[in-house]
Design an enzyme around this catalytic site. Sequence first.
Site, PDB file in Angstrom:
ATOM      1  N   SER A   1       3.264  -2.352  10.223  1.00  0.00           N
ATOM      2  CA  SER A   1       4.980  -2.559  10.178  1.00  0.00           C
ATOM      3  C   SER A   1       5.364  -3.786   9.956  1.00  0.00           C
ATOM      4  O   SER A   1       6.441  -4.169  10.355  1.00  0.00           O
ATOM      5  CB  SER A   1       5.364  -2.116  11.759  1.00  0.00           C
ATOM      6  OG  SER A   1       4.890  -0.608  11.896  1.00  0.00           O
TER       7      SER A   1
ATOM      8  N   ASN B   1       0.848  -1.180   0.089  1.00  0.00           N
ATOM      9  CA  ASN B   1      -0.016  -0.159   0.037  1.00  0.00           C
ATOM     10  C   ASN B   1       0.841   1.244   0.035  1.00  0.00           C
ATOM     11  O   ASN B   1       1.468   1.643   1.024  1.00  0.00           O
ATOM     12  CB  ASN B   1      -0.879   0.016   1.206  1.00  0.00           C
ATOM     13  CG  ASN B   1      -1.755   1.336   1.468  1.00  0.00           C
ATOM     14  OD1 ASN B   1      -1.845   1.953   0.322  1.00  0.00           O
ATOM     15  ND2 ASN B   1      -2.109   1.668   2.279  1.00  0.00           N
TER      16      ASN B   1
ATOM     17  N   GLU C   1      -5.465  -4.805  10.449  1.00  0.00           N
ATOM     18  CA  GLU C   1      -4.595  -3.748  10.794  1.00  0.00           C
ATOM     19  C   GLU C   1      -4.870  -3.037  12.169  1.00  0.00           C
ATOM     20  O   GLU C   1      -5.424  -2.034  11.864  1.00  0.00           O
ATOM     21  CB  GLU C   1      -4.417  -2.811   9.674  1.00  0.00           C
ATOM     22  CG  GLU C   1      -4.299  -3.310   8.102  1.00  0.00           C
ATOM     23  CD  GLU C   1      -3.627  -2.408   7.286  1.00  0.00           C
ATOM     24  OE1 GLU C   1      -2.566  -2.746   6.704  1.00  0.00           O
ATOM     25  OE2 GLU C   1      -4.310  -1.331   6.996  1.00  0.00           O
TER      26      GLU C   1
ATOM     27  N   LYS D   1       0.066   4.136  -0.507  1.00  0.00           N
ATOM     28  CA  LYS D   1      -0.429   5.575   0.056  1.00  0.00           C
ATOM     29  C   LYS D   1      -0.076   6.854  -0.936  1.00  0.00           C
ATOM     30  O   LYS D   1      -0.190   6.285  -2.206  1.00  0.00           O
ATOM     31  CB  LYS D   1       0.013   5.886   1.712  1.00  0.00           C
ATOM     32  CG  LYS D   1       0.061   4.449   2.366  1.00  0.00           C
ATOM     33  CD  LYS D   1       0.504   4.798   3.887  1.00  0.00           C
ATOM     34  CE  LYS D   1       0.266   3.531   4.504  1.00  0.00           C
ATOM     35  NZ  LYS D   1       0.108   3.843   6.047  1.00  0.00           N
TER      36      LYS D   1
ATOM     37  N   GLU E   1      -6.614   5.008   7.561  1.00  0.00           N
ATOM     38  CA  GLU E   1      -6.475   6.384   7.322  1.00  0.00           C
ATOM     39  C   GLU E   1      -7.750   6.927   6.494  1.00  0.00           C
ATOM     40  O   GLU E   1      -7.803   8.200   6.731  1.00  0.00           O
ATOM     41  CB  GLU E   1      -5.322   6.455   6.592  1.00  0.00           C
ATOM     42  CG  GLU E   1      -3.848   6.334   7.325  1.00  0.00           C
ATOM     43  CD  GLU E   1      -2.768   5.560   6.566  1.00  0.00           C
ATOM     44  OE1 GLU E   1      -2.861   5.747   5.314  1.00  0.00           O
ATOM     45  OE2 GLU E   1      -1.923   5.260   7.204  1.00  0.00           O
TER      46      GLU E   1
ATOM     47  N   GLY F   1       2.354   2.277  10.425  1.00  0.00           N
ATOM     48  CA  GLY F   1       3.374   3.230  10.341  1.00  0.00           C
ATOM     49  C   GLY F   1       4.245   3.736  11.591  1.00  0.00           C
ATOM     50  O   GLY F   1       4.907   4.755  11.699  1.00  0.00           O
TER      51      GLY F   1
ATOM     52  N   HIS G   1      -9.568   1.421   4.816  1.00  0.00           N
ATOM     53  CA  HIS G   1      -7.865   1.650   5.223  1.00  0.00           C
ATOM     54  C   HIS G   1      -8.246   2.597   6.659  1.00  0.00           C
ATOM     55  O   HIS G   1      -9.166   3.493   6.367  1.00  0.00           O
ATOM     56  CB  HIS G   1      -7.079   2.176   4.470  1.00  0.00           C
ATOM     57  CG  HIS G   1      -5.512   2.304   5.364  1.00  0.00           C
ATOM     58  ND1 HIS G   1      -5.085   2.660   5.923  1.00  0.00           N
ATOM     59  CD2 HIS G   1      -4.750   1.133   5.050  1.00  0.00           C
ATOM     60  CE1 HIS G   1      -3.955   2.827   6.221  1.00  0.00           C
ATOM     61  NE2 HIS G   1      -3.476   1.670   5.519  1.00  0.00           N
TER      62      HIS G   1
HETATM   63  C1  PEP Z   1      -0.771   0.147   5.957  1.00  0.00           C
HETATM   64  O1  PEP Z   1      -0.794   1.225   5.568  1.00  0.00           O
HETATM   65  O2  PEP Z   1      -1.558  -0.548   5.415  1.00  0.00           O
HETATM   66  C2  PEP Z   1       0.265  -0.247   6.810  1.00  0.00           C
HETATM   67  C3  PEP Z   1       0.362  -1.232   7.241  1.00  0.00           C
HETATM   68  O3  PEP Z   1       1.266   0.350   6.839  1.00  0.00           O
HETATM   69  P1  PEP Z   1       2.836   0.082   7.608  1.00  0.00           P
HETATM   70  O4  PEP Z   1       3.452  -1.120   7.017  1.00  0.00           O
HETATM   71  O5  PEP Z   1       3.732   1.248   7.170  1.00  0.00           O
HETATM   72  O6  PEP Z   1       2.758  -0.036   9.029  1.00  0.00           O
END
Ligand code: PEP
Length: 250
Positions: A214, A11, A168, A13, A98, A174, A96
């Site tokens: 992460s 992803n 998630e 973003k 976000e 992040g 997501h």
């Molecule tokens: C994401 O945005 O779906 C995500 C898991 O980000 P990150 O791997 O950077 O934590």
Amino acid sequence: MANRTIMAAGNWKMNKTPAEASAFVEGLKPLVAGATTEVVVGVPFVALSGVLAAAKGSNVKVAAQNVHWEANGAYTGEISCGMLKEMGVEYVIVGHSERREYFGETNEMINKKARAILNAGMLPIICCGETLTQREQGVTAEHVRYQIKVALLGLSAEEMMKSVIAYEPIWAIGTGKTASDEQAEEVCAIIRQLLVELYGTEVAETTRILYGGSVNAGNAKVLFGMPNIDGGLVGGASLKHDGFTAIVLA
Ligand code: PEP
């Protein structure tokens, strides 16, 4: 246990210009050509055209990061499923955290998006996950079950088996803070149990459930080896060839 193909979905973003995105996929193709994992890149709308061209004929599949549920109309700035399907997009990430936090997306909207994506012949990657407060309050299971139950309303068993769920935890996105393999497995198992309740064992055993938060080259192998985790939705680590390739090959 069903034989579920592990998926590594990036992803990106709001990262990479169209030129950077196409060049990245050109470079990625040979690195992941032999992978047994399903490889997906979730790219910004404006990069889709170039990335789809770059990915053509390879095992790299392309996802959009969002979509509107209506077929067309007065929705300034929005993109429809028909537009994405015509381009050749296979997956669309929806819900997501976000999008939920910054753009006010609700479970009901995510359900409408999943419906529209499937109607258009694409597949949704449906995200869910709890905040740190919710985890500390001990309501993770209730929260995630509610999110997923509403997101899946009206989806048939056949549609469910083709769709993908991504767990998630928001506190792990992040932040560099990964859920432990036991924490991630526990919630993915709860989601699979919900699928058993809603659709029965066959659907639950066939549907893929990813972990996101992460994920990196160092932790992917252990996470993806857990019985109810079928791969990862990867943010930061999907932006570089070495990190993402290591995850794909994990
Ligand atoms: C994401 O945005 O779906 C995500 C898991 O980000 P990150 O791997 O950077 O934590």
